[in-house]
Design an enzyme around this catalytic site. Structure first.
Site, PDB file in Angstrom:
ATOM      1  N   ASP A  11       0.855  -1.196   0.000  1.00  0.00           N
ATOM      2  CA  ASP A  11       0.000   0.000   0.000  1.00  0.00           C
ATOM      3  C   ASP A  11       0.884   1.237   0.000  1.00  0.00           C
ATOM      4  O   ASP A  11       1.779   1.372   0.835  1.00  0.00           O
ATOM      5  CB  ASP A  11      -0.893  -0.005   1.251  1.00  0.00           C
ATOM      6  CG  ASP A  11      -2.071   0.949   1.124  1.00  0.00           C
ATOM      7  OD1 ASP A  11      -2.057   1.779   0.195  1.00  0.00           O
ATOM      8  OD2 ASP A  11      -2.987   0.867   1.954  1.00  0.00           O
ATOM      9  N   ASP A 105      -3.447   2.480  -5.651  1.00  0.00           N
ATOM     10  CA  ASP A 105      -2.315   2.535  -4.735  1.00  0.00           C
ATOM     11  C   ASP A 105      -2.173   1.277  -3.873  1.00  0.00           C
ATOM     12  O   ASP A 105      -1.515   1.290  -2.848  1.00  0.00           O
ATOM     13  CB  ASP A 105      -2.427   3.758  -3.820  1.00  0.00           C
ATOM     14  CG  ASP A 105      -3.731   3.784  -3.021  1.00  0.00           C
ATOM     15  OD1 ASP A 105      -4.565   2.883  -3.208  1.00  0.00           O
ATOM     16  OD2 ASP A 105      -3.897   4.715  -2.211  1.00  0.00           O
ATOM     17  N   GLU A 106      -2.779   0.179  -4.307  1.00  0.00           N
ATOM     18  CA  GLU A 106      -2.810  -1.021  -3.471  1.00  0.00           C
ATOM     19  C   GLU A 106      -2.656  -2.277  -4.316  1.00  0.00           C
ATOM     20  O   GLU A 106      -3.276  -2.412  -5.378  1.00  0.00           O
ATOM     21  CB  GLU A 106      -4.140  -1.056  -2.704  1.00  0.00           C
ATOM     22  CG  GLU A 106      -4.214  -2.045  -1.589  1.00  0.00           C
ATOM     23  CD  GLU A 106      -5.509  -1.889  -0.796  1.00  0.00           C
ATOM     24  OE1 GLU A 106      -5.652  -2.606   0.203  1.00  0.00           O
ATOM     25  OE2 GLU A 106      -6.368  -1.076  -1.179  1.00  0.00           O
TER      26      GLU A 106
END
Length: 395
Positions: A11, A105-106
């Site tokens: 993350d 973003d993960e």
């Protein structure tokens, strides 16, 4: 010997804020809020310094300003964030055999079997350092035997850290944490458990599974499994080539611009609704034009990740203007959205105010319940009237 799973959850910390700080280091260490102005808009992301004042994503910007009037408000640039996401995705793509991108973003990475050749934890450590070195963005990861525990490990490792939960150590790792730390355990479920004195995951681990089933039905076993770190869900390979599209063939060839744009609006609305219903975002937009002689032309362009038609419709109209020789009648027209990834409104929030976001959610709720196009723009009604009741509401 059983092949132990090695799942990594990655993350990017305060992703949008971190991208802004990469461009302007003066923002480091200060409370930064992305999304609208202090008077209007919605918080899309905020720095850890801002979170200390109780600010969180999805909060009206006006409320965030009241909580932290000295915060720095930035509208944000979804183009920059999309490009930064692509940078990180390429590094991961080039470094590991199997990964799943779940948002901008993960990521989840499956290193199962790699322990025959390498230390999986060292591989993840090296990957994290590569992302930091090549992009300048802070990133955290957790490693465990399943996706649930890996994600929880990441959350414990933040900001800008890493944590491995050893095989067999899942229950002990989770026990002291609040039940709200379990991914996908909703607020109402937690509140119901609180009424029975179940606050820590350790309390939940000691609870009889039949009692949980009496409270939540089949979901009770699911909750019990999560509390014990039992999660067999697989890593779904990420692909940049996924797409959705739709086409319309005219009964008679047409060069009527209004008619063409009306069709395009309706088709783009349909695809945008499908994206949101599947929790997807698109980063490439394309138009297809087939003339009367069957000559076919396509034109596409990269766009910032989005699922909002108020962003997509102007883009597709612009592609029509660029691709169409207006002296030639068109037989078929199509729209395609591609390079999809999982994600929801987080990118769209930059240009949306709170009312617009609520409008989208209300429209989707009605269309989920009563069928697509129950609520749509007036510009898209002309095509839908052939198949739907002409008295449908419009917005």
């Amino acid at each position: 010997m059983e092949n132990l799973r090695h799942i990594v959850h990655i993350d990017l910390d305060s992703f949008f804020v971190s991208v802004e700080r990469r461009l302007n280091p003066a923002l480091i260490g200060k409370p930064v809020i992305i999304g609208g102005s202090k008077d209007r808009g919605v918080v899309t992301s905020c720095s850890y310094e801002a979170r200390q004042f109780g600010i969180h994503s999805g909060m009206p910007s006006s409320k965030a300003y009241r909580l932290c009037p000295h915060a720095i408000f930035l509208k944000g640039s979804h183009g920059r964030y999309s490009e930064a996401s692509r940078e990180v995705t390429k590094i991961i793509h080039d470094s590991v055999p199997l990964y799943q991108k779940t948002s901008v973003d993960e990521f989840y990475i499956d290193l199962t079997g790699m322990d025959r050749f390498y230390d999986p934890y060292q591989l993840a450590t090296d990957l994290r350092q590569r992302v930091i070195n090549d992009t300048g963005l802070p990133i955290s990861f957790g490693m465990a035997s399943c996706k649930t525990v890996a994600k929880m490990a990441t959350n414990q490792a933040k900001p800008n850290g890493q944590l491995r939960v050893p095989h067999g150590g899942e229950v002990d790792f989770m026990a002291p944490l609040n039940i709200s730390k379990i991914p996908m355990l909703g607020k109402k479920t937690c509140e119901k458990l609180y009424t029975y004195g179940i606050e820590k995951i350790g309390d939940l681990q000691k609870t009889n599974v039949r009692f949980l089933e009496s409270l939540f039905g089949k979901a009770g076993k699911y909750i019990w499994d999560k509390a014990h770190g039992i999660d067999d869900s697989e890593i779904i390979p990420y692909s940049d080539r996924k797409s959705i599209s739709t086409e319309h063939t005219f009964h008679e060839d047409t060069a009527n611009r209004h008619q063409l744009e009306t069709i395009l609006v309706s088709m783009t609305e349909e695809l945008a609704f499908k994206l949101r219903s599947e929790n997807k975002l698109a980063s490439c937009l394309a138009i297809k034009i087939r003339y009367a002689n069957f000559e076919t032309h396509t034109l596409q362009e990269k766009i910032a990740l989005t699922s909002a038609e108020h962003v997509l419709i102007p883009g597709i109209k612009n592609l029509l203007k660029r691709a169409w020789n207006q002296h030639r009648p068109i037989r078929l027209i199509g729209v395609k959205l591609s390079q999809l990834c999982s994600g929801s409104y987080q990118i769209n929030l930059f240009e949306d105010n709170e009312e617009q976001i609520k409008l989208y959610k209300a429209m989707d709720s009605i269309n989920f319940k009563f069928g697509n196009k129950t609520v749509c723009r007036a510009a898209g009604m002309e095509i839908t009237q052939r198949n739907f009741n002409p008295f449908h509401p419009t917005v």
